[in-house]
Enzyme design. Sequence first.
Site, PDB file in Angstrom:
ATOM      1  N   GLY A 155      -6.300  19.274  25.360  1.00 14.03           N
ATOM      2  CA  GLY A 155      -6.577  20.176  24.234  1.00 14.03           C
ATOM      3  C   GLY A 155      -5.905  19.656  22.975  1.00 14.03           C
ATOM      4  N   ARG A 156      -5.376  20.599  22.180  1.00 16.31           N
ATOM      5  CA  ARG A 156      -4.738  20.191  20.916  1.00 16.31           C
ATOM      6  C   ARG A 156      -3.564  19.248  21.182  1.00 16.31           C
ATOM      7  NH1 ARG A 156      -5.765  26.175  19.594  1.00 16.31           N
ATOM      8  NH2 ARG A 156      -4.385  26.327  21.379  1.00 16.31           N
ATOM      9  N   ILE A 157      -2.620  19.680  22.045  1.00 16.26           N
ATOM     10  CA  ILE A 157      -1.424  18.856  22.268  1.00 16.26           C
ATOM     11  C   ILE A 157      -1.775  17.650  23.135  1.00 16.26           C
ATOM     12  CG2 ILE A 157       0.945  18.822  23.149  1.00 16.26           C
ATOM     13  CD1 ILE A 157       1.032  21.880  22.597  1.00 16.26           C
ATOM     14  N   ARG A 177     -11.218  21.745  32.790  1.00 16.92           N
ATOM     15  CA  ARG A 177     -12.303  22.440  33.491  1.00 16.92           C
ATOM     16  C   ARG A 177     -13.657  21.838  33.143  1.00 16.92           C
ATOM     17  NH1 ARG A 177     -10.372  28.190  31.525  1.00 16.92           N
ATOM     18  NH2 ARG A 177     -10.211  26.832  29.714  1.00 16.92           N
ATOM     19  N   ARG A 234       4.038  24.319  31.400  1.00 15.25           N
ATOM     20  CA  ARG A 234       4.789  25.446  31.956  1.00 15.25           C
ATOM     21  C   ARG A 234       5.186  25.060  33.373  1.00 15.25           C
ATOM     22  NH1 ARG A 234       5.173  26.951  27.490  1.00 15.25           N
ATOM     23  NH2 ARG A 234       4.470  28.888  26.527  1.00 15.25           N
ATOM     24  N   ASP A 258      10.323  19.311  30.939  1.00 12.18           N
ATOM     25  CA  ASP A 258      10.802  20.147  29.828  1.00 12.18           C
ATOM     26  C   ASP A 258      10.702  21.621  30.193  1.00 12.18           C
ATOM     27  OD1 ASP A 258      11.679  20.635  27.122  1.00 12.18           O
ATOM     28  OD2 ASP A 258       9.614  21.151  26.588  1.00 12.18           O
ATOM     29  N   GLU A 263      12.726  29.743  34.152  1.00 10.52           N
ATOM     30  CA  GLU A 263      13.635  29.428  33.044  1.00 10.52           C
ATOM     31  C   GLU A 263      14.489  30.635  32.660  1.00 10.52           C
ATOM     32  OE1 GLU A 263      11.220  27.865  29.876  1.00 10.52           O
ATOM     33  OE2 GLU A 263      10.423  26.279  31.142  1.00 10.52           O
ATOM     34  N   HIS A 281      13.421  23.106  27.767  1.00  7.79           N
ATOM     35  CA  HIS A 281      12.241  23.638  27.059  1.00  7.79           C
ATOM     36  C   HIS A 281      12.405  23.482  25.537  1.00  7.79           C
ATOM     37  CE1 HIS A 281       8.776  26.777  27.330  1.00  7.79           C
ATOM     38  NE2 HIS A 281       8.594  25.964  26.293  1.00  7.79           N
TER      39      HIS A 281
HETATM   40  P1  NAP Z   1      -5.196  24.062  24.121  1.00  9.84           P
HETATM   41  O1  NAP Z   1      -5.592  23.376  22.865  1.00  9.84           O
HETATM   42  O2  NAP Z   1      -5.810  25.368  24.459  1.00  9.84           O
HETATM   43  O3  NAP Z   1      -5.465  23.022  25.307  1.00  9.84           O
HETATM   44  C1  NAP Z   1      -5.402  23.381  26.644  1.00  9.84           C
HETATM   45  C2  NAP Z   1      -6.240  22.413  27.471  1.00  9.84           C
HETATM   46  O4  NAP Z   1      -6.080  22.741  28.848  1.00  9.84           O
HETATM   47  C3  NAP Z   1      -7.719  22.428  27.151  1.00  9.84           C
HETATM   48  O5  NAP Z   1      -8.142  21.113  26.995  1.00  9.84           O
HETATM   49  C4  NAP Z   1      -8.385  23.065  28.378  1.00  9.84           C
HETATM   50  O6  NAP Z   1      -9.628  22.403  28.590  1.00  9.84           O
HETATM   51  C5  NAP Z   1      -7.365  22.753  29.487  1.00  9.84           C
HETATM   52  N1  NAP Z   1      -7.346  23.788  30.514  1.00  9.84           N
HETATM   53  C6  NAP Z   1      -7.302  25.138  30.343  1.00  9.84           C
HETATM   54  N2  NAP Z   1      -7.326  25.764  31.521  1.00  9.84           N
HETATM   55  C7  NAP Z   1      -7.410  24.797  32.473  1.00  9.84           C
HETATM   56  C8  NAP Z   1      -7.489  24.830  33.889  1.00  9.84           C
HETATM   57  N3  NAP Z   1      -7.505  25.992  34.565  1.00  9.84           N
HETATM   58  N4  NAP Z   1      -7.553  23.651  34.542  1.00  9.84           N
HETATM   59  C9  NAP Z   1      -7.548  22.479  33.865  1.00  9.84           C
HETATM   60  N5  NAP Z   1      -7.479  22.394  32.517  1.00  9.84           N
HETATM   61  C10 NAP Z   1      -7.415  23.542  31.831  1.00  9.84           C
HETATM   62  O7  NAP Z   1      -3.631  24.302  24.158  1.00  9.84           O
HETATM   63  P2  NAP Z   1      -2.462  23.454  23.457  1.00  9.84           P
HETATM   64  O8  NAP Z   1      -2.238  23.946  22.084  1.00  9.84           O
HETATM   65  O9  NAP Z   1      -2.740  22.004  23.668  1.00  9.84           O
HETATM   66  O10 NAP Z   1      -1.206  23.929  24.363  1.00  9.84           O
HETATM   67  C11 NAP Z   1      -1.213  23.703  25.747  1.00  9.84           C
HETATM   68  C12 NAP Z   1      -0.032  24.364  26.422  1.00  9.84           C
HETATM   69  O11 NAP Z   1       1.154  23.633  26.149  1.00  9.84           O
HETATM   70  C13 NAP Z   1       0.321  25.781  25.971  1.00  9.84           C
HETATM   71  O12 NAP Z   1      -0.510  26.754  26.579  1.00  9.84           O
HETATM   72  C14 NAP Z   1       1.777  25.907  26.380  1.00  9.84           C
HETATM   73  O13 NAP Z   1       1.878  26.483  27.666  1.00  9.84           O
HETATM   74  C15 NAP Z   1       2.258  24.467  26.421  1.00  9.84           C
HETATM   75  N6  NAP Z   1       3.299  24.222  25.382  1.00  9.84           N
HETATM   76  C16 NAP Z   1       4.539  23.850  25.757  1.00  9.84           C
HETATM   77  C17 NAP Z   1       5.509  23.606  24.778  1.00  9.84           C
HETATM   78  C18 NAP Z   1       6.895  23.183  25.127  1.00  9.84           C
HETATM   79  O14 NAP Z   1       7.805  23.488  24.381  1.00  9.84           O
HETATM   80  N7  NAP Z   1       7.113  22.467  26.216  1.00  9.84           N
HETATM   81  C19 NAP Z   1       5.201  23.772  23.429  1.00  9.84           C
HETATM   82  C20 NAP Z   1       3.918  24.149  23.102  1.00  9.84           C
HETATM   83  C21 NAP Z   1       2.972  24.362  24.088  1.00  9.84           C
HETATM   84  P3  NAP Z   1     -10.850  23.153  29.330  1.00  9.84           P
HETATM   85  O15 NAP Z   1     -11.067  24.433  28.566  1.00  9.84           O
HETATM   86  O16 NAP Z   1     -11.995  22.183  29.250  1.00  9.84           O
HETATM   87  O17 NAP Z   1     -10.395  23.374  30.727  1.00  9.84           O
HETATM   88  C1  8YV Z   2       7.872  28.234  22.842  1.00 12.19           C
HETATM   89  C2  8YV Z   2       6.136  26.927  23.766  1.00 12.19           C
HETATM   90  O1  8YV Z   2       7.131  28.996  22.003  1.00 12.19           O
HETATM   91  O2  8YV Z   2       4.528  27.235  22.064  1.00 12.19           O
HETATM   92  C3  8YV Z   2       4.773  27.284  23.281  1.00 12.19           C
HETATM   93  O3  8YV Z   2       3.917  27.579  24.121  1.00 12.19           O
HETATM   94  O4  8YV Z   2       6.334  26.722  24.917  1.00 12.19           O
HETATM   95  C4  8YV Z   2       7.275  26.845  22.860  1.00 12.19           C
HETATM   96  O5  8YV Z   2       6.954  26.361  21.599  1.00 12.19           O
HETATM   97  C5  8YV Z   2       9.272  28.288  22.446  1.00 12.19           C
HETATM   98  O6  8YV Z   2       9.977  27.866  23.543  1.00 12.19           O
HETATM   99  C6  8YV Z   2       9.697  29.676  22.024  1.00 12.19           C
HETATM  100  O7  8YV Z   2      10.002  30.469  23.124  1.00 12.19           O
END
Ligand code: NAP
Ligand code: 8YV
Length: 322
Positions: A155-157, A177, A234, A258, A263, A281
């Site tokens: 996706g975005r990230i 998916r 996650r 991370d 957590e 995280h």
């Molecule tokens: P996004 O743009 O919505 O991208 C999510 C991707 O996951 C999409 O390409 C989607 O593609 C795929 N996906 C969704 N459900 C799925 C499933 N059941 N099986 C396989 N693939 C699936 O989200 P994003 O902005 O990139 O963020 C992604 C996630 O990163 C967040 O939801 C968050 O949990 C995590 N995150 C973590 C941190 C951190 O601090 N470590 C920070 C920010 C975000 P399809 O729709 O084609 O399946």
């Molecule tokens: C958290 C994140 O928001 O954006 C997410 O999905 O996992 C992080 O950026 C941050 O840890 C604040 O709780």
Amino acid sequence: MSDFEVLFTGPVMPLIREGISARLKTHHLHEIADKDGFIAAHATRIRGLVGGSGHGKIDASLMSKFVNLKIVGNFGVGYDGVDAKWAGQNGIIVTNTPDVLTDEVADLAMGLLIATVRRLPQADRYLREGKWVSQGNFPLTSSLREKKMGILGLGRIGGAIAKRAEAFGLTLAYHSRSAKPEIPYRYYASLVDMAREVDILMVIAPGGEATRGIVNRDVLEALGPAGTLINVARGTLVDEPAMVEMLQNGRLGAAGLDVFEKEPHVPEALFGLDNVVLLPHVGSASHYTRNKMGQLVVDNIVSFAEGRGPLTPVAETPWTKA
Ligand code: NAP
Ligand code: 8YV
């Protein structure tokens, strides 16, 4: 000041607290000793809730206490801590913080990947412990050269990580998916098939029930003793007990993590392992990016309260102007 009152369900950064309080009446549930008494007395006045990934769940039982609730502002792009499906069914908007953190998290993911493969924290410890002097050069490490990386969640990230990984010369594949025809990398409909073919599995799909345990024992076996798992999504996506066991017995090569299932609690067994890099995280945790995220929380709530609609509602709660 309008009659739109907002309740913070946990501590928030000053930028959010001050930004919303400057425009709307606010309350701070975590600072109130008699929470049930406060809710009984004030519930009907609360139109907005603000919480975040680290601040406990905003579930149906909490939201249903506020009969006039209209919006929930989530601090983070991942909103697995909010029951957005229930909110959507009950006319409540949920907003998150997409895009403003994408590059920061992608940078961190690449940093964690390099730290894990080239064993940077281990090398740092080696030097500090005087071993460079007493035992000679640090042992050679694995490499990113000629390696394949599979991204779970392009996706975005995931896309921003892919852009960076291309510049590092990695060969890329992805699993989600649905296939994205415009993307040049190989698509795998099966995660286990992708894991079998790659050297590195980068996990960056959303949390929640749909992805719980998706990186299961079979996927980790397929990644194998020479494989590296990086999880910046996650902790719930990975079968954590299986991962720990396989890192201990060598059936999985290394992991850079991370995020964790419970957590801030991390399985203690990981602390003693030499093939893991652990972060608390911190994917989005720079001043710059947290300020952007905080401002987006404020802008969503204020824009909605002032009748202009939310800026970034999540898919389950689309907004249409009345
Ligand atoms: P996004 O743009 O919505 O991208 C999510 C991707 O996951 C999409 O390409 C989607 O593609 C795929 N996906 C969704 N459900 C799925 C499933 N059941 N099986 C396989 N693939 C699936 O989200 P994003 O902005 O990139 O963020 C992604 C996630 O990163 C967040 O939801 C968050 O949990 C995590 N995150 C973590 C941190 C951190 O601090 N470590 C920070 C920010 C975000 P399809 O729709 O084609 O399946
Ligand atoms: C958290 C994140 O928001 O954006 C997410 O999905 O996992 C992080 O950026 C941050 O840890 C604040 O709780």
